[in-house]
Design a protein around this motif. Sequence first.
Motif, PDB file in Angstrom:
ATOM      1  N   VAL A  10      19.954   9.795  -6.817  1.00  0.00           N
ATOM      2  CA  VAL A  10      19.047   8.784  -6.261  1.00  0.00           C
ATOM      3  C   VAL A  10      17.944   9.870  -5.964  1.00  0.00           C
ATOM      4  N   PRO A  11      16.640   9.787  -6.736  1.00  0.00           N
ATOM      5  CA  PRO A  11      15.562  10.493  -6.322  1.00  0.00           C
ATOM      6  C   PRO A  11      14.740  10.000  -5.261  1.00  0.00           C
ATOM      7  N   VAL A  12      14.219  10.570  -4.133  1.00  0.00           N
ATOM      8  CA  VAL A  12      13.246   9.954  -3.178  1.00  0.00           C
ATOM      9  C   VAL A  12      12.221  10.798  -3.056  1.00  0.00           C
ATOM     10  N   LYS A  13      11.049  10.051  -3.647  1.00  0.00           N
ATOM     11  CA  LYS A  13       9.850  10.886  -3.469  1.00  0.00           C
ATOM     12  C   LYS A  13       9.253  11.036  -1.920  1.00  0.00           C
ATOM     13  N   ARG A  14       8.375  11.925  -1.826  1.00  0.00           N
ATOM     14  CA  ARG A  14       8.011  12.369  -0.586  1.00  0.00           C
ATOM     15  C   ARG A  14       7.591  10.856   0.223  1.00  0.00           C
ATOM     16  N   ALA A  18       5.278   7.924  -1.266  1.00  0.00           N
ATOM     17  CA  ALA A  18       6.081   7.081  -2.010  1.00  0.00           C
ATOM     18  C   ALA A  18       5.665   5.597  -1.758  1.00  0.00           C
ATOM     19  N   LYS A  19       6.064   4.635  -2.760  1.00  0.00           N
ATOM     20  CA  LYS A  19       5.808   3.123  -2.537  1.00  0.00           C
ATOM     21  C   LYS A  19       4.413   2.867  -2.106  1.00  0.00           C
ATOM     22  N   SER A  20       3.529   3.616  -2.747  1.00  0.00           N
ATOM     23  CA  SER A  20       2.072   3.223  -2.343  1.00  0.00           C
ATOM     24  C   SER A  20       1.637   1.827  -2.481  1.00  0.00           C
ATOM     25  N   ARG A  21       2.301   1.138  -3.283  1.00  0.00           N
ATOM     26  CA  ARG A  21       1.728  -0.359  -3.431  1.00  0.00           C
ATOM     27  C   ARG A  21       2.163  -0.986  -2.219  1.00  0.00           C
ATOM     28  N   LEU A  22       3.209  -0.492  -1.518  1.00  0.00           N
ATOM     29  CA  LEU A  22       3.887  -1.158  -0.065  1.00  0.00           C
ATOM     30  C   LEU A  22       2.772  -0.939   1.088  1.00  0.00           C
ATOM     31  N   VAL A  57      21.184  12.871  -3.730  1.00  0.00           N
ATOM     32  CA  VAL A  57      19.569  12.556  -3.463  1.00  0.00           C
ATOM     33  C   VAL A  57      18.936  13.596  -3.770  1.00  0.00           C
ATOM     34  N   VAL A  58      17.800  13.373  -4.416  1.00  0.00           N
ATOM     35  CA  VAL A  58      17.036  14.527  -5.078  1.00  0.00           C
ATOM     36  C   VAL A  58      15.707  14.170  -4.365  1.00  0.00           C
ATOM     37  N   THR A  59      15.411  15.210  -3.236  1.00  0.00           N
ATOM     38  CA  THR A  59      14.021  14.877  -2.721  1.00  0.00           C
ATOM     39  C   THR A  59      13.293  16.101  -2.115  1.00  0.00           C
ATOM     40  N   PRO A  77      17.641  20.009  -4.254  1.00  0.00           N
ATOM     41  CA  PRO A  77      16.145  20.141  -3.947  1.00  0.00           C
ATOM     42  C   PRO A  77      15.550  19.615  -5.361  1.00  0.00           C
ATOM     43  N   GLU A  78      14.100  18.967  -4.984  1.00  0.00           N
ATOM     44  CA  GLU A  78      13.451  18.395  -5.937  1.00  0.00           C
ATOM     45  C   GLU A  78      12.946  19.778  -6.768  1.00  0.00           C
ATOM     46  N   PRO A  79      13.093  19.414  -8.218  1.00  0.00           N
ATOM     47  CA  PRO A  79      12.350  20.470  -8.964  1.00  0.00           C
ATOM     48  C   PRO A  79      11.091  20.731  -8.911  1.00  0.00           C
ATOM     49  N   GLY A  82       8.118  18.498  -9.871  1.00  0.00           N
ATOM     50  CA  GLY A  82       8.125  17.342  -9.143  1.00  0.00           C
ATOM     51  C   GLY A  82       8.390  16.295 -10.427  1.00  0.00           C
ATOM     52  N   GLY A  83       8.278  14.891  -9.919  1.00  0.00           N
ATOM     53  CA  GLY A  83       8.155  13.757 -10.920  1.00  0.00           C
ATOM     54  C   GLY A  83       9.576  13.191 -10.947  1.00  0.00           C
ATOM     55  N   LEU A  84       9.711  11.912 -11.298  1.00  0.00           N
ATOM     56  CA  LEU A  84      10.705  11.269 -11.177  1.00  0.00           C
ATOM     57  C   LEU A  84      12.033  11.567 -12.359  1.00  0.00           C
ATOM     58  N   ASN A  85      11.311  11.594 -13.410  1.00  0.00           N
ATOM     59  CA  ASN A  85      12.646  12.087 -14.628  1.00  0.00           C
ATOM     60  C   ASN A  85      12.899  13.302 -14.330  1.00  0.00           C
ATOM     61  N   THR A 104      17.328   3.848  -8.734  1.00  0.00           N
ATOM     62  CA  THR A 104      16.184   4.065  -8.130  1.00  0.00           C
ATOM     63  C   THR A 104      16.280   3.693  -6.775  1.00  0.00           C
ATOM     64  N   ALA A 105      15.510   4.117  -5.637  1.00  0.00           N
ATOM     65  CA  ALA A 105      15.665   4.341  -4.280  1.00  0.00           C
ATOM     66  C   ALA A 105      15.112   3.050  -3.452  1.00  0.00           C
ATOM     67  N   ASP A 106      14.855   1.966  -4.268  1.00  0.00           N
ATOM     68  CA  ASP A 106      13.907   0.687  -3.790  1.00  0.00           C
ATOM     69  C   ASP A 106      14.721  -0.572  -4.138  1.00  0.00           C
ATOM     70  N   VAL A 182      11.653  -3.265  -5.197  1.00  0.00           N
ATOM     71  CA  VAL A 182      10.700  -3.524  -4.041  1.00  0.00           C
ATOM     72  C   VAL A 182       9.466  -2.447  -4.299  1.00  0.00           C
ATOM     73  N   ASP A 183       8.576  -3.122  -5.468  1.00  0.00           N
ATOM     74  CA  ASP A 183       7.102  -2.296  -5.375  1.00  0.00           C
ATOM     75  C   ASP A 183       6.074  -2.933  -4.775  1.00  0.00           C
ATOM     76  N   THR A 184       6.131  -4.077  -4.528  1.00  0.00           N
ATOM     77  CA  THR A 184       4.785  -4.770  -3.646  1.00  0.00           C
ATOM     78  C   THR A 184       5.459  -5.556  -2.604  1.00  0.00           C
TER      79      THR A 184
HETATM   80  N1  LIG Z   1      12.391  12.887  -6.251  1.00  0.00           N
HETATM   81  C1  LIG Z   1      11.394  11.948  -6.641  1.00  0.00           C
HETATM   82  N2  LIG Z   1      11.575  10.661  -6.530  1.00  0.00           N
HETATM   83  C2  LIG Z   1      10.565   9.919  -6.957  1.00  0.00           C
HETATM   84  C3  LIG Z   1       9.145  10.385  -7.584  1.00  0.00           C
HETATM   85  N3  LIG Z   1       8.706   9.510  -8.299  1.00  0.00           N
HETATM   86  C4  LIG Z   1       9.277   8.159  -7.659  1.00  0.00           C
HETATM   87  N4  LIG Z   1      10.447   8.640  -7.060  1.00  0.00           N
HETATM   88  C5  LIG Z   1      11.401   7.537  -6.830  1.00  0.00           C
HETATM   89  O1  LIG Z   1      11.675   6.640  -7.705  1.00  0.00           O
HETATM   90  C6  LIG Z   1      11.921   5.197  -7.304  1.00  0.00           C
HETATM   91  C7  LIG Z   1      11.074   4.471  -8.140  1.00  0.00           C
HETATM   92  O2  LIG Z   1       9.839   5.058  -8.401  1.00  0.00           O
HETATM   93  P1  LIG Z   1       8.373   3.865  -8.187  1.00  0.00           P
HETATM   94  O3  LIG Z   1       9.066   2.604  -8.149  1.00  0.00           O
HETATM   95  O4  LIG Z   1       7.562   4.198  -9.138  1.00  0.00           O
HETATM   96  O5  LIG Z   1       8.023   4.510  -6.661  1.00  0.00           O
HETATM   97  P2  LIG Z   1       6.813   5.111  -6.171  1.00  0.00           P
HETATM   98  O6  LIG Z   1       6.336   6.390  -7.042  1.00  0.00           O
HETATM   99  O7  LIG Z   1       7.412   5.679  -4.746  1.00  0.00           O
HETATM  100  O8  LIG Z   1       5.922   3.794  -5.844  1.00  0.00           O
HETATM  101  P3  LIG Z   1       4.308   3.655  -6.065  1.00  0.00           P
HETATM  102  O9  LIG Z   1       3.632   4.721  -5.566  1.00  0.00           O
HETATM  103  O10 LIG Z   1       4.213   2.268  -5.751  1.00  0.00           O
HETATM  104  O11 LIG Z   1       4.432   3.658  -7.826  1.00  0.00           O
HETATM  105  C8  LIG Z   1      11.126   5.327  -5.874  1.00  0.00           C
HETATM  106  O12 LIG Z   1      12.451   5.060  -4.996  1.00  0.00           O
HETATM  107  C9  LIG Z   1      10.779   6.682  -5.561  1.00  0.00           C
HETATM  108  O13 LIG Z   1      11.227   7.105  -4.261  1.00  0.00           O
HETATM  109  C10 LIG Z   1       9.303  11.846  -7.659  1.00  0.00           C
HETATM  110  O14 LIG Z   1       8.270  12.343  -8.084  1.00  0.00           O
HETATM  111  N5  LIG Z   1      10.459  12.819  -7.304  1.00  0.00           N
END
Ligand SMILES: Nc1nc2c(ncn2[C@@H]2O[C@H](COP(=O)(O)OP(=O)(O)OP(=O)(O)O)[C@@H](O)[C@H]2O)c(=O)[nH]1
Length: 288
Positions: A10-14, A18-22, A57-59, A77-79, A82-85, A104-106, A182-184
Motif C-alpha cells: 500500500v503506497p501512501v503519498k506524503r 496526497a488526495k489533492s482533489r479532496l 506501506v511504502v511512504t 521507504p519511498e524510492p 518518488g511516484g506511485l508505480n 491503493t490507500a484510498d 475516494v478521489d473527490t
Molecule cells: N508512496 C506513494 N504513494 C502514492 C504516490 N502517488 C500516489 N500515491 C498513493 O496512491 C493512491 C492512489 O493515488 P491517487 O488516487 O492518484 O491519489 P493522490 O495522488 O494522492 O491524489 P490526487 O492528488 O487527488 O491525484 C493514494 O492512496 C496515494 O496515497 C507516490 O508518489 N508515492
Amino acid sequence: MVEPSWTVVVPVKRLDAAKSRLRGALDRVPHESLALALAQDTVAAALACPLVGEVLVVTADRTAAESLRALGARMVPEPPQGGLNPAFVVGAARAAGRWVAALTADLPALRPVELAAALRSAADDPGMRRFVADAPGTGTTLLTAPPGVPLSPRFGVGSAAAHAASGAVALPAVGPTLRRDVDTPADLVAAAALGLGGHTTALGLGGHTGTLLEPAAPVYGADMQGTVATFDPQLRSGTLLLDDGTQVEFPAAAFDASGLRLLRLGQRVRIEHDDAGGLTRITLPTFR
Ligand SMILES: Nc1nc2c(ncn2[C@@H]2O[C@H](COP(=O)(O)OP(=O)(O)OP(=O)(O)O)[C@@H](O)[C@H]2O)c(=O)[nH]1
Ligand SMILES: C=C(OP(=O)(O)O)C(=O)O
C-alpha cells in the motif's frame, strides 16, 4: 488446499500532497487528517483480512508511517524518484517469491471479506496477474501477481485499460467496497453510503450519505477515555480518538495541565472538560 498468504503493498503519498482533489472537503478537518484516515481504514481492513499475511506501506511520510506501523503494517521507504508505480515496484520487490497484491490507500469503506473474496479468486489461476477496476471503471484499486510473476504496475489515469493491455485480467464479481476509491468529495459521500471504517468515521461524516457534515460538538460521558491520535510536541497540542468514536482536538493548556512530558500515538488517556465541553486536562487513566 492450503490458501496462499498474501503480501499487500500500500503506497501512501506524503499527506500534505496526497488526495489533492479532496482538499477542503470537510470543514474543520485538516487535509492531512483526512488523507491519513483513508489510509488507516484501508490498511486496517487489509490487516484484518484472513488471507493477508503482511501489509507493506511504502511512504516518505513520517506521520503516516508512525500511525500505520501502530496498526501493524511494516514500512518500506519511498524510492528516491518518488511516484506511485515505483512505490509499488519497491514494495513488491520486498515480497519477491510471494503472492503480492497492490492496493491503493484510498478505500475507507473496504471490508476484509470483500478483499478476501478477490484474493481467493485471484489465486485460482496461479499464472496470471489480476486487477480490480475502481467504481467509475477507469482506474484500478487492486493489482495482484502470483509468486515469480513481476507485478508490472501501471497505475495512473486510465490504469484499468493499461492493466488489461499489459495482460492482466479483470477479476469478476468484485464487492463494492473494494472498488470504492475516494478521489473527490462525491466519492466520500458514496463511500459513506457503503459504511466507512472507524478512522474516517471519527472525522465526523460516518452515517451521513447526502452531504458532508461538519463534525458534531462532542458530548462527553462522566469518565471519557480515548487514545492519542496525533500530538505535536512543539505546539503541545493534538487530537484524541475517544472511545465513542469521536475525534477531538486538545489545546496546549490541556496537555500542560496533564503534568506529562510527552504523549505517544496510541497512548490511552482520560479527559477532563469544562461545562462548555472544552478539554481542560488530559490524564493517564490511572490518575484522578
Ligand atoms: N508512496 C506513494 N504513494 C502514492 C504516490 N502517488 C500516489 N500515491 C498513493 O496512491 C493512491 C492512489 O493515488 P491517487 O488516487 O492518484 O491519489 P493522490 O495522488 O494522492 O491524489 P490526487 O492528488 O487527488 O491525484 C493514494 O492512496 C496515494 O496515497 C507516490 O508518489 N508515492
Ligand atoms: C492512481 C489511480 O488512482 P485514481 O485514478 O483514483 O487517481 C489509478 O486508478 O490507477
